[in-house]
Design a protein around this motif. Structure first.
Motif, PDB file in Angstrom:
ATOM      1  N   ALA A  86       0.905  -0.954   0.182  1.00 39.01           N
ATOM      2  CA  ALA A  86       0.061   0.164  -0.271  1.00 39.01           C
ATOM      3  C   ALA A  86       0.804   1.038   0.080  1.00 39.01           C
ATOM      4  N   TYR A  87       0.393   2.128  -0.666  1.00 36.85           N
ATOM      5  CA  TYR A  87       0.772   3.732  -0.233  1.00 36.85           C
ATOM      6  C   TYR A  87      -0.137   4.862   0.401  1.00 36.85           C
ATOM      7  N   LYS A 112       9.166  11.375  -1.650  1.00 38.91           N
ATOM      8  CA  LYS A 112       8.058  10.508  -2.153  1.00 38.91           C
ATOM      9  C   LYS A 112       7.159   9.634  -1.789  1.00 38.91           C
ATOM     10  N   ARG A 113       6.073   9.250  -2.401  1.00 36.04           N
ATOM     11  CA  ARG A 113       5.469   8.172  -1.427  1.00 36.04           C
ATOM     12  C   ARG A 113       6.120   7.921   0.132  1.00 36.04           C
ATOM     13  N   GLU A 114       4.637   7.095   1.227  1.00 33.65           N
ATOM     14  CA  GLU A 114       5.038   6.019   1.882  1.00 33.65           C
ATOM     15  C   GLU A 114       4.535   4.731   1.505  1.00 33.65           C
ATOM     16  N   LEU A 115       5.627   3.795   1.476  1.00 33.67           N
ATOM     17  CA  LEU A 115       5.321   2.716   1.261  1.00 33.67           C
ATOM     18  C   LEU A 115       5.369   1.613   2.178  1.00 33.67           C
ATOM     19  N   VAL A 116       4.341   0.824   2.237  1.00 32.81           N
ATOM     20  CA  VAL A 116       3.999  -0.826   2.985  1.00 32.81           C
ATOM     21  C   VAL A 116       4.102  -1.875   2.434  1.00 32.81           C
ATOM     22  N   SER A 117       4.622  -2.652   2.968  1.00 33.85           N
ATOM     23  CA  SER A 117       4.134  -4.338   2.628  1.00 33.85           C
ATOM     24  C   SER A 117       3.935  -5.545   3.688  1.00 33.85           C
ATOM     25  N   THR A 118       3.325  -5.687   3.605  1.00 34.95           N
ATOM     26  CA  THR A 118       2.027  -6.581   4.644  1.00 34.95           C
ATOM     27  C   THR A 118       2.475  -7.996   4.419  1.00 34.95           C
TER      28      THR A 118
END
Length: 401
Positions: A340-341, A365-371
């Protein structure tokens, strides 16, 4: 990210200041609340970073009218409904009035609700650096309105939340010349018009126009400010069922955001109003696809991705894949991976508060998350047992330095 009946309710100025929703949303009109753990940007876009809260409002099939009034803390009093018109509440220490009304006839339904809270507050006594002692009440006044209406495939949802609070000033250690003038007013506006049509057993579509408005007014005797944003989202989604066990969601959206933040550093010095957050207007767009396929009513495979673009940020894709297996009706497990971003808030990009030495960075930049989410579960009608593993990695985070 907060959704109201599946539609995103977010503001672009601060990127997630939802106080006016939490404090004012009328509970009487809520049918249920759905919580989706983990990233949800594939279907819901920016801000669906670590989870999604979907507030589902009532679609009553009956005509109903109810109203209540109550008292709470700070020497507040219970107010019988029958006395409201005869004895005004304005002089009472604290009170809350809420109500819900539903109308349904043939294919038309209209549901409305309201929630009003006034609290004169508690006594705060302090001595400033010049040995001046004052006592001031710090209270709040909240108003929430909600409307949900529809006719066949056409729906309309609207929400207003207004919160007014007396606040402390953390930057100054002297009493202001006007007692009680430190007040922060926050407003959220939401409206969505949607239309959903089933064309055949294999195809249906939905079209939505969603407006999100935000305003914050700081009424401080020496430093007034006003922040606001206006965001319009247009979205079209296709629901395709080519086979019995295959579901496909394909859609696209365009999101226009705009806003500005103005204020005065010191009104007593006659300094003119300036832009603390520069005026902005951006057009963002996205395309998304998600499919799920069920094998022998036991194994469900999920896959999807969203292609998104914003000015000054390269085109990117966030994926989502998953597997849900039910070995029996009671026992099963699931494996889910998603990304998600979150776009940087406009305050983080364009802030220009020289007095506070706070400046934004337009190149964020965009903040990014991987789960990754794994769960084993066993459930019966009367109980459920589960063991879960949840791992989330965030990168490109925005921070203050």
């Amino acid at each position: 990210l907060i959704l109201i009946n599946g539609r995103p309710c977010r503001e672009s100025f601060f990127g997630g200041l939802d106080l006016a929703i939490y404090n004012t949303f009328p509970l009487e009109i809520i049918e249920r609340i759905e919580v989706i753990r983990g990233p949800g940007s594939v279907l819901y876009g920016t801000n669906a970073f670590t989870g999604v809260i979907n507030i589902i409002t009532k679609n009553d099939k009956r005509n109903i009218h109810q109203i209540s009034a109550r008292g709470g803390s700070f020497t507040s009093e219970h107010v019988p409904v029958g006395l409201i018109s005869k004895y005004p509440l304005i002089n009472m220490p604290a009170y809350n009035i809420s109500g819900y009304h539903g109308f349904n006839k043939n294919d038309v339904f209209i549901n409305g609700s309201y929630n009003y809270l006034r609290d004169n507050g508690w006594n705060f006594t302090a001595t400033d650096q010049f040995n001046v002692t004052k006592t001031i009440k710090y209270g709040q006044e909240n108003l929430g309105l909600n409307l949900n209406a529809g006719y066949k495939g056409l729906t309309f949802t609207a929400m207003y939340g207004g919160v007014g609070r007396d606040i402390f000033n953390a930057e100054r250690t002297i009493w202001d010349s006007t007692p009680g003038s430190n007040r922060l007013n926050t407003y959220r506006y939401f409206a969505d018009v949607g239309y959903k049509k089933k064309i055949s057993n294999f195809y249906s579509f939905s079209a939505n126009a969603t407006y999100n408005g935000y305003m914050q007014k700081s009424i401080i005797s020496y430093q007034p400010a006003k922040f606001q944003s206006n965001d319009l989202l247009l979205e079209y989604t296709n629901f395709i069922n080519p086979y019995k066990n295959l579901n496909i969601v394909l859609g696209g959206l365009a999101n226009n955001i705009s806003g500005v933040g103005v204020g005065k550093d010191y009104i007593a010095l006659g300094i003119p109003e300036i832009e603390w957050v520069a005026s902005y207007q951006d057009l963002r767009w996205a395309l998304y696809l998600q499919a799920d396929y069920t094998i022998m009513n036991r194994l469900k495979l999920i896959g999807g991705a969203q292609l998104n673009k914003a000015p000054g940020i390269k085109t990117d894709i966030v994926p989502r894949i998953g597997l849900i297996f039910n070995a029996t009706e009671e026992f099963g497990f699931k494996l889910l991976y998603g990304e998600a971003y979150k776009y940087a808030a406009q305050f983080e990009r364009y802030a220009n508060l020289k007095n506070s030495n706070l400046f934004g960075n337009p190149d964020l930049k965009r903040e990014l998350v991987s789960t990754f989410d794994a769960q084993i579960f066993y459930q019966k009608p009367s109980f459920q047992l589960s063991a879960a593993y949840f791992n989330s990695t965030q990168r490109d985070l925005v921070y203050l330095k």
